[in-house]
Design an enzyme around this catalytic site. Structure first.
Site, PDB file in Angstrom:
ATOM      1  N   CYS A  60      -0.423   4.027   1.967  1.00 38.55           N
ATOM      2  CA  CYS A  60      -0.168   3.899   3.449  1.00 38.55           C
ATOM      3  C   CYS A  60       1.236   4.207   4.053  1.00 38.55           C
ATOM      4  O   CYS A  60       1.607   4.652   4.882  1.00 38.55           O
ATOM      5  CB  CYS A  60      -0.583   2.420   4.117  1.00 38.55           C
ATOM      6  SG  CYS A  60      -2.122   1.736   3.453  1.00 38.55           S
ATOM      7  N   ASP A  61       1.967   3.509   3.214  1.00 35.73           N
ATOM      8  CA  ASP A  61       3.437   3.531   3.627  1.00 35.73           C
ATOM      9  C   ASP A  61       4.473   4.399   2.785  1.00 35.73           C
ATOM     10  O   ASP A  61       5.825   4.670   3.164  1.00 35.73           O
ATOM     11  CB  ASP A  61       3.851   2.261   3.407  1.00 35.73           C
ATOM     12  CG  ASP A  61       3.230   1.433   4.563  1.00 35.73           C
ATOM     13  OD1 ASP A  61       2.738   1.734   5.405  1.00 35.73           O
ATOM     14  OD2 ASP A  61       2.917   0.019   4.035  1.00 35.73           O
TER      15      ASP A  61
ATOM     16  N   CYS B  15       0.922  -1.296   0.106  1.00 33.77           N
ATOM     17  CA  CYS B  15       0.073  -0.024  -0.092  1.00 33.77           C
ATOM     18  C   CYS B  15       0.766   1.172   0.041  1.00 33.77           C
ATOM     19  O   CYS B  15       1.287   1.690   1.022  1.00 33.77           O
ATOM     20  CB  CYS B  15      -0.981  -0.064   1.272  1.00 33.77           C
ATOM     21  SG  CYS B  15      -1.855   1.444   1.408  1.00 33.77           S
TER      22      CYS B  15
END
Ligand code: NAP
Length: 319
Positions: free
Chosen positions: A140-141, A137
């Site tokens: 997200c990261d 992701c």
């Protein structure tokens, strides 16, 4: 003692399919309960720019769109429950489901909208370096790789979008694809090829994620050329696996018909083989897998559930 909740419509999953079903179900007076699951809001919550959901001229954000859908569903009377179903009894009437904390849900109709989750490559180092450089992701990261070198694996829309997104953080992004052409939409491909911070490695498979350093983390990926068989190493601080999705149907194995893991519904409907049980969204869809198609099938499921209840109760629904 564990609580028991009864509803006329229980919806599993809170992505666009589940929330659309909730909006329609609530407006039909069915007071649906939405069990939100492990990832409330579904895949849209890990998407950034959404440019193809009708109704918005400007680019919108996936998490924002989900919040709006949820707020609308609650506004018209749906109830969101933060729980995860761990067991289903589809032979009982009403259907009987057990939540993670022991709550029992009984439901006259059940709408399954459990969606799909990211697939992994299953190669050495992927699991041990997960969260230490390996991710599925970028939204997200990606932030953790500011000014660092990252690779994205895959050739579909997700991979291309992730590569483009990562350029917000990194000026050194490499897309690694196992063939010599991408399957993503042309418009995304054009953006990818035109981007000065992105290069593409064609015909390459990841053989291993390589760790090192102190604290231990990803240092690169070992590659194999799918045409020549040659091996090579690509240094990377972050690797994003974007090779597609797997429907979340483990709960229904042996209980409902599956096709390649996807729940089977009667063509052109959201009906499963069990009366009163409907499925919608990515959990049934191996072809389109769009937020808007998920929303559309969620709507169908709610209308069909309403009709089913009306037929059981001996009057007609407005569907
Ligand atoms: P996808 O379209 O199935 O693409 C998966 C990619 O990963 C393919 O390029 C595939 O290679 C590659 N791949 C699969 N297994 C692999 C393996 N073991 N090793 C190396 N590469 C592997 O998946 P997706 O990109 O997640 O998209 C899923 C669906 O969501 C699609 O329908 C897509 O259109 C939709 N989507 C839409 C948007 C949007 O409209 N903005 C955004 C994201 C996703 P091959 O090409 O060789 O098969």
């Amino acid at each position: 003692m564990s609580a028991t909740r009864h509803t006329r419509m229980l919806i599993l999953g809170s992505g666009p399919a589940g929330l659309s079903a909730a909006i329609y179900g609530a407006r039909a007076g069915l007071k649906p309960i939405v069990v939100q699951g492990m990832q409330p809001g579904g895949q849209l919550t890990i998407t950034t720019d959404v440019e193809n959901y009708p109704g918005f001229r400007e680019v919108i954000q996936g998490p924002w769109l989900t919040q709006e859908m949820q707020a609308q569903a609650e506004h018209v009377g749906a109830e969101m429950v933060w729980d995860q179903i761990v067991d289903v009894d589809l032979s009982a009437r009403p259907f009987r489901l057990t939540g993670d904390g022991g709550t029992i849900y009984t439901a006259d109709t059940l709408v399954i909208c459990t969606g799909a989750q990211a697939k992994w490559l299953g190669v050495e180092g992927e699991e041990s370096l997960s969260g230490k450089g390996v991710s599925a992701c970028a939204t997200c990261d990606g932030f953790f790789y500011r000014g660092k070198k990252v690779v994205v694996i895959g050739g579909g829309n997700t991979a291309v979008e992730e590569a483009l997104y990562l350029t917000n953080h990194s000026q050194d992004v490499t897309l690694i694809h196992r063939r010599d052409s991408l399957r993503s939409e042309k418009i995304l491909q054009e953006r990818l090829f035109a981007h000065p911070a992105i290069k593409v490695l064609w015909n390459k498979k990841v053989a291993r994620f390589v760790g090192g350093g102190d604290p231990a983390g990803l240092v690169g990926v070992d590659l194999v050329d799918t045409v020549t068989g040659e091996t090579s190493h690509e240094p990377a601080d972050g690797a994003f696996v974007a090779i597609g999705h797997k429907p979340s149907t483990e709960l229904f194995e042996g209980k409902l018909e599956l096709d390649g893991g996807y729940l089977v519904v009667e063509k052109g409907t959201s009906r499963t083989a069990i009366p009163g049980l409907f499925a919608a969204g990515d959990v049934t869809d191996k072809v389109y897998r769009q937020a808007v198609t998920a929303a559309g099938t969620g709507c169908m499921a709610a209308l069909e559930a309403e009709k089913f209840l009306a037929s059981q109760e001996g009057h007609s629904a407005a569907a």
